[in-house]
Design a protein around this motif. Structure first.
Motif, PDB file in Angstrom:
ATOM      1  N   PHE A 115      48.116 -42.644 -22.557  1.00  0.00           N
ATOM      2  CA  PHE A 115      50.064 -41.691 -22.354  1.00  0.00           C
ATOM      3  C   PHE A 115      48.818 -39.554 -21.719  1.00  0.00           C
ATOM      4  O   PHE A 115      48.588 -39.426 -21.082  1.00  0.00           O
ATOM      5  N   ALA A 116      47.588 -40.057 -22.738  1.00  0.00           N
ATOM      6  CA  ALA A 116      47.077 -39.030 -22.891  1.00  0.00           C
ATOM      7  C   ALA A 116      45.965 -38.169 -21.701  1.00  0.00           C
ATOM      8  O   ALA A 116      45.619 -39.431 -20.826  1.00  0.00           O
ATOM      9  N   ASN A 117      45.353 -37.794 -21.084  1.00  0.00           N
ATOM     10  CA  ASN A 117      44.155 -37.083 -19.876  1.00  0.00           C
ATOM     11  C   ASN A 117      43.218 -36.428 -20.731  1.00  0.00           C
ATOM     12  O   ASN A 117      43.248 -36.246 -22.113  1.00  0.00           O
ATOM     13  N   LYS A 118      42.281 -35.497 -20.194  1.00  0.00           N
ATOM     14  CA  LYS A 118      41.362 -34.991 -21.076  1.00  0.00           C
ATOM     15  C   LYS A 118      41.596 -34.027 -21.759  1.00  0.00           C
ATOM     16  O   LYS A 118      40.885 -33.314 -22.504  1.00  0.00           O
ATOM     17  N   GLU A 119      42.608 -33.026 -21.263  1.00  0.00           N
ATOM     18  CA  GLU A 119      42.775 -31.265 -21.640  1.00  0.00           C
ATOM     19  C   GLU A 119      44.247 -31.718 -22.712  1.00  0.00           C
ATOM     20  O   GLU A 119      43.998 -30.823 -23.399  1.00  0.00           O
ATOM     21  N   THR A 120      44.970 -33.207 -23.574  1.00  0.00           N
ATOM     22  CA  THR A 120      45.362 -33.150 -24.145  1.00  0.00           C
ATOM     23  C   THR A 120      45.208 -32.773 -25.736  1.00  0.00           C
ATOM     24  O   THR A 120      45.278 -32.367 -26.140  1.00  0.00           O
ATOM     25  N   ALA A 121      44.571 -33.730 -25.977  1.00  0.00           N
ATOM     26  CA  ALA A 121      44.200 -33.436 -27.715  1.00  0.00           C
ATOM     27  C   ALA A 121      43.139 -31.453 -27.790  1.00  0.00           C
ATOM     28  O   ALA A 121      43.561 -30.614 -28.991  1.00  0.00           O
ATOM     29  N   LYS A 122      43.217 -30.742 -26.481  1.00  0.00           N
ATOM     30  CA  LYS A 122      41.991 -29.424 -26.565  1.00  0.00           C
ATOM     31  C   LYS A 122      43.984 -28.439 -26.354  1.00  0.00           C
ATOM     32  O   LYS A 122      44.618 -27.842 -27.182  1.00  0.00           O
ATOM     33  N   LEU A 123      44.981 -28.990 -26.078  1.00  0.00           N
ATOM     34  CA  LEU A 123      45.687 -28.337 -25.357  1.00  0.00           C
ATOM     35  C   LEU A 123      47.468 -28.931 -26.735  1.00  0.00           C
ATOM     36  O   LEU A 123      47.439 -27.917 -27.260  1.00  0.00           O
ATOM     37  N   LEU A 124      46.808 -29.738 -26.935  1.00  0.00           N
ATOM     38  CA  LEU A 124      47.985 -30.374 -28.247  1.00  0.00           C
ATOM     39  C   LEU A 124      47.710 -29.159 -29.824  1.00  0.00           C
ATOM     40  O   LEU A 124      48.091 -28.803 -30.620  1.00  0.00           O
ATOM     41  N   ARG A 125      45.595 -29.219 -29.913  1.00  0.00           N
ATOM     42  CA  ARG A 125      45.082 -28.510 -30.783  1.00  0.00           C
ATOM     43  C   ARG A 125      45.564 -26.905 -31.135  1.00  0.00           C
ATOM     44  O   ARG A 125      45.326 -26.544 -32.468  1.00  0.00           O
ATOM     45  N   ASP A 126      45.132 -26.650 -29.543  1.00  0.00           N
ATOM     46  CA  ASP A 126      45.249 -25.215 -29.459  1.00  0.00           C
ATOM     47  C   ASP A 126      46.509 -24.830 -30.304  1.00  0.00           C
ATOM     48  O   ASP A 126      47.047 -23.557 -30.667  1.00  0.00           O
ATOM     49  N   ALA A 127      47.606 -25.455 -29.460  1.00  0.00           N
ATOM     50  CA  ALA A 127      49.566 -25.175 -29.950  1.00  0.00           C
ATOM     51  C   ALA A 127      49.874 -25.375 -31.275  1.00  0.00           C
ATOM     52  O   ALA A 127      50.006 -24.181 -31.336  1.00  0.00           O
ATOM     53  N   VAL A 128      49.109 -26.236 -31.914  1.00  0.00           N
ATOM     54  CA  VAL A 128      48.678 -26.191 -33.472  1.00  0.00           C
ATOM     55  C   VAL A 128      49.075 -25.016 -34.015  1.00  0.00           C
ATOM     56  O   VAL A 128      49.619 -24.540 -35.010  1.00  0.00           O
ATOM     57  N   LEU A 129      47.355 -24.518 -33.360  1.00  0.00           N
ATOM     58  CA  LEU A 129      46.529 -23.202 -33.997  1.00  0.00           C
ATOM     59  C   LEU A 129      46.848 -21.987 -33.672  1.00  0.00           C
ATOM     60  O   LEU A 129      47.597 -21.431 -34.516  1.00  0.00           O
ATOM     61  N   GLU A 130      48.129 -21.556 -32.169  1.00  0.00           N
ATOM     62  CA  GLU A 130      49.103 -21.078 -31.959  1.00  0.00           C
ATOM     63  C   GLU A 130      50.067 -20.760 -32.755  1.00  0.00           C
ATOM     64  O   GLU A 130      50.761 -19.904 -33.326  1.00  0.00           O
ATOM     65  N   LEU A 131      50.647 -21.819 -33.270  1.00  0.00           N
ATOM     66  CA  LEU A 131      52.092 -21.597 -34.151  1.00  0.00           C
ATOM     67  C   LEU A 131      52.151 -21.073 -35.538  1.00  0.00           C
ATOM     68  O   LEU A 131      52.484 -20.661 -36.370  1.00  0.00           O
ATOM     69  N   CYS A 132      50.850 -21.731 -35.950  1.00  0.00           N
ATOM     70  CA  CYS A 132      49.804 -21.174 -37.379  1.00  0.00           C
ATOM     71  C   CYS A 132      50.448 -19.709 -37.419  1.00  0.00           C
ATOM     72  O   CYS A 132      50.588 -19.554 -38.266  1.00  0.00           O
ATOM     73  N   ALA A 133      49.391 -19.420 -35.978  1.00  0.00           N
ATOM     74  CA  ALA A 133      49.364 -17.650 -36.800  1.00  0.00           C
ATOM     75  C   ALA A 133      50.519 -16.977 -35.825  1.00  0.00           C
ATOM     76  O   ALA A 133      50.986 -16.081 -36.861  1.00  0.00           O
ATOM     77  N   ASP A 134      50.969 -17.380 -35.257  1.00  0.00           N
ATOM     78  CA  ASP A 134      53.006 -16.957 -35.035  1.00  0.00           C
ATOM     79  C   ASP A 134      53.029 -16.744 -36.029  1.00  0.00           C
ATOM     80  O   ASP A 134      54.470 -16.246 -36.227  1.00  0.00           O
ATOM     81  N   LEU A 135      53.487 -18.680 -37.337  1.00  0.00           N
ATOM     82  CA  LEU A 135      53.904 -17.878 -38.539  1.00  0.00           C
ATOM     83  C   LEU A 135      53.658 -18.033 -39.581  1.00  0.00           C
ATOM     84  O   LEU A 135      54.697 -17.818 -40.430  1.00  0.00           O
ATOM     85  N   LYS A 136      52.234 -17.037 -39.426  1.00  0.00           N
ATOM     86  CA  LYS A 136      51.983 -16.335 -40.310  1.00  0.00           C
ATOM     87  C   LYS A 136      52.994 -15.302 -41.556  1.00  0.00           C
ATOM     88  O   LYS A 136      53.249 -15.280 -42.192  1.00  0.00           O
TER      89      LYS A 136
END
Ligand SMILES: Cc1cc2nc3c(=O)[nH]c(=O)nc-3n(C[C@H](O)[C@H](O)[C@H](O)COP(=O)(O)OP(=O)(O)OC[C@H]3O[C@@H](n4cnc5c(N)ncnc54)[C@H](O)[C@@H]3O)c2cc1C
Length: 685
Positions: free
Chosen positions: A607-628
């Motif tokens: 399912f995943a391509n070489k961008e998946t892990a990076k984008l998914l983890r970036d999105a997690v960190l962005e959400l954390c920052a947004d929720l602070k």
């Protein structure tokens, strides 16, 4: 807003900095998470009543185990006297009454889990079982338990040598037609019933599961019996019984877990719970499947209600744990630049460690609230004889849902309690932080009411059966529509990751569709391994066993997460527009944070391509920052009152060091010279 005045306001203090940046009103979020203003009001009434009662005062030092059992029993007695379940509520419809009982249980659990377990087993589980497994002749036990509170019961299933595998239990109930009695017998210590909550010191009756044997020697399998254990007036056990208390455990020590051996112990024939089967006076076994829909409803209730209760309690435990850790993180400062110390909550690492669990707490609460309503409406209909389409299939699906969700939730809460403890550093290790008690009292939920790993297998069996149906173009048996997407198996299986920007990941559509792909792939991965094992000559039992690791077990966990996501999403879509932005962010964080743990499978299945892990983890960190800026108010909505939370680190006033000093200074004997000083100083000779 006036309607929420019964919720006390929070004291102003250091937490205001973060509270002021929230985009929503925390009391409204609290109501949205609870789902019903009357139930929320009841919870606050219970907390206030118990706070004012000295019997419920917290212990700074853990009392000895026997004393804990005494206090817990006294607390239960007092709760009975308060009559939180009023006559009007008692006489309400099944669904309403059960929601009230569940709310009382949750409110008490967050204060003292031992009392709620004692109450849940001793009153509600027993009386529910009487209604669903028994008949008119058992109503006297029902009334004495739930109305008069003269019976305190226990539930005896587990034996010393058999727990999960109930079929091989060896306690027998042999019918004696001469005296019209059942003779209960324990062949040896390995067949002693054990771990039975309330049995060690207090219960008057037990609901016993034993092999029913008729005079012709036929064993008809496990059946339920009401068995008297103690004289209610003296708490003396009756002759013919060997009953003992199991001693100190690593948590919930207010509960008197006990063991019991029966020596040719006689009970009346009528004490067999005979809704599904009976034994005539002459000793003939008769199965009475005259009303299959009601019997199925009864079975459903028995199987699932206790586990739903565990999930509700788990939601409270994780809510309290994250409230303590987040409030601590917002007030505790460490390091920083040029002597400007920074609150822990500002560190990305700390946000990542905690916010995923905060989002889990919110998603779980919304899920369980929504699911409980669905569940109760089905049981209510079937109990009252109203036709429920595909009831038998619904019963199986609910069993699979509960058998995957209980493990998913209870394990996540256990991880959360540990992470929150660590996130509070050394102070988190103090008893007065309350994280230790939350963790150790929650821990046995992964084992009781069905060990998580064993329950997981039952859920995956059901899932694989649905997959087989989809593969062979048969209808999927999913009346609650939790796996109806399998009808589109080929197209889902073909989908791949195509996002190029984190914004595309931070959407319910991405998360739900990725979960559907993951479930389809894990089903294929599990099913194909099973078939290969069968082809290589293994038995069905061996093949099942060989498909658990990395496959069926992961499948069940993913299904549990998917259920939490889909049910909470339904709920979020109906919430107030002011609350939706923060709820969607929390939903997305839980979804992506959970998917992060399944990256291996996303890559393995293509399912995943070489961008998946990076984008998914970036999105997690962005959400954390947004929720602070939101997170302190989110945990305000999750937390119970300060009295119930009982944590020097997590008080809502945020006065961390003042509260800690008060806890240190008020500890009994804090400034005293050691009483044993003479034993350790050098003797003068
Ligand atoms: C605090 C507490 C309260 C309890 N209260 C009660 C009560 O009131 N009444 C009552 O009857 N019981 C009670 N129990 C007992 C509880 O229900 C059992 O402990 C539980 O069902 C598990 O059974 P077991 O302990 O025999 O474990 P086992 O069944 O022996 O399992 C041990 C381990 O083996 C694993 N395992 C088992 N089978 C398989 C398999 N096929 N494949 C892979 N792994 C497997 C399990 O996952 C588990 O990790 C209580 C337990 C606790 C801790």
């Amino acid at each position: 807003m006036e309607e929420l005045n019964f919720i006390p306001n929070l004291a102003s203090g250091p937490l205001d900095v973060y509270r002021n940046s929230a985009s929503f009103n925390w009391k409204q979020l609290k109501l949205a998470l609870e789902g019903d203003i009357e139930l929320l009001r009841l919870k606050y009434k219970i907390w206030k009543t118990l706070e004012e009662d000295p019997l419920f005062a917290h212990h700074v030092v853990t009392p000895p185990v026997e004393e804990l059992k005494r206090i817990t029993q006294l607390q239960l007695k007092k709760i009975n006297e308060y009559k939180f379940l009023t006559n009007a509520m008692f006489n309400a419809s099944y669904g309403k009454r059960t929601r009230v009982i569940m709310t009382i249980n949750e409110a008490v659990q967050s204060l003292n889990p031992s009392v709620s377990v004692k109450m849940a087993i001793g009153i509600y589980l027993f009386s529910n079982a009487l209604l669903s497994l028994g008949t008119e002749r058992h109503l006297k036990f029902y009334e004495a338990t739930i109305k008069d509170r003269k019976i305190l019961a226990s539930f005896s299933l587990t034996e010393i040598a058999h727990g999960s595998d109930v079929r091989l239990m060896r306690t027998t109930a042999t019918y004696d037609p001469r005296r019209k009695e059942f003779v209960i017998h324990t062949p040896d210590f390995e067949a002693a019933k054990c771990w039975v909550g309330n049995l060690g010191r207090t219960c008057t009756h037990t609901l016993l599961f034993a092999q029913l044997i008729t005079p012709d020697g036929t064993n008809h399998g496990l059946h339920g019996f009401v068995v008297p254990i103690r004289d209610p007036a003296t708490l003396e056990t009756y002759p013919g019984l060997i009953v003992g208390d199991m001693g100190e455990k690593i948590g919930v020590n207010g509960i008197d877990n006990g063991f019991i051996m029966f020596n040719q112990y006689r009970i009346p024939r009528e004490n067999l719970l005979n809704r599904t089967a009976d034994v005539t006076e002459e000793g003939v076994y008769e199965s009475s499947f005259s009303e299959p829909s009601r019997i199925l409803g009864a079975a459903l209730e028995n199987l699932s209600a206790g586990r739903i209760g565990i999930m509700q309690e788990s939601c409270h435990s994780i809510s309290s744990a994250v409230a303590i850790a987040v409030r601590y993180a917002a007030t505790r400062t460490q390091f920083g630049e040029r002597d400007n110390e920074v609150p822990l909550i500002e560190y990305e690492l700390h946000q990542w460690r905690l916010f995923g669990y905060v989002s889990a707490a919110v998603v779980f609460k919304l899920y369980i609230e929504n699911f409980t309503r669905t569940y109760l409406s089905i049981v209510e209909k079937s109990n009252s004889g109203i036709r429920v389409d595909n009831l038998s299939e619904a019963v199986s699906e609910i069993h699979a849902m509960v058998s995957s969700s209980k493990p998913t939730l209870s394990w996540c809460v256990l991880e959360a309690a540990q992470q929150c403890r660590e996130a509070c550093g050394g102070h988190g290790y103090l008893k007065c932080a309350n994280l230790g008690d939350i963790r150790s009292n929650h821990e046995p939920t992964v084992t009781y009411e069905g060990d998580n790993n064993v329950l997981s297998q039952q859920a995956s069996n059901w899932l694989v059966r649905q997959y087989e149906a989809a593969l062979s173009n048969r209808a999927v048996d999913s009346p609650l529509r939790t796996v109806h997407f399998l009808d589109h198996l080929p197209s889902i299986a073909k989908s791949t990751f195509s996002c190029t920007d984190t914004r595309q990941l931070k959407t319910p559509e991405f998360i739900i569709s990725t979960y559907k792909w993951l479930l389809c792939w894990l089903l294929k991965y599990t099913y194909e391994k099973h078939e290969a094992e069968i082809s290589s000559g293994r038995t069905k039992v061996q093949a099942k066993s060989k498909t658990q690791v990395y496959r069926a077990k992961t499948l069940t966990r993913v299904y549990g997460e998917y259920l939490a996501l889909t049910f909470s999403l339904q709920s979020i879509e109906k919430k107030d527009s002011e609350l939706q932005p923060v709820l969607y962010k929390l939903f997305c964080l839980y979804g992506l944070w959970s998917l992060d743990k399944h990256l291996v499978e996303l890559y393995q299945g293509g399912f995943a391509n070489k961008e998946t892990a990076k984008l998914l983890r970036d999105a997690v960190l962005e959400l954390c920052a947004d929720l602070k800026g939101e997170i302190v108010s989110v945990v305000d909505a999750l937390a119970p009152t300060d009295f119930v939370l009982n944590s020097a680190l997590g008080k809502s006033d945020g006065k961390l060091y003042q509260n800690l000093q008060k806890a240190f200074f008020s500890h009994p004997g804090v400034f005293e010279r050691a009483r044993w000083w003479r034993d350790v100083v050098p003797s003068k000779l």
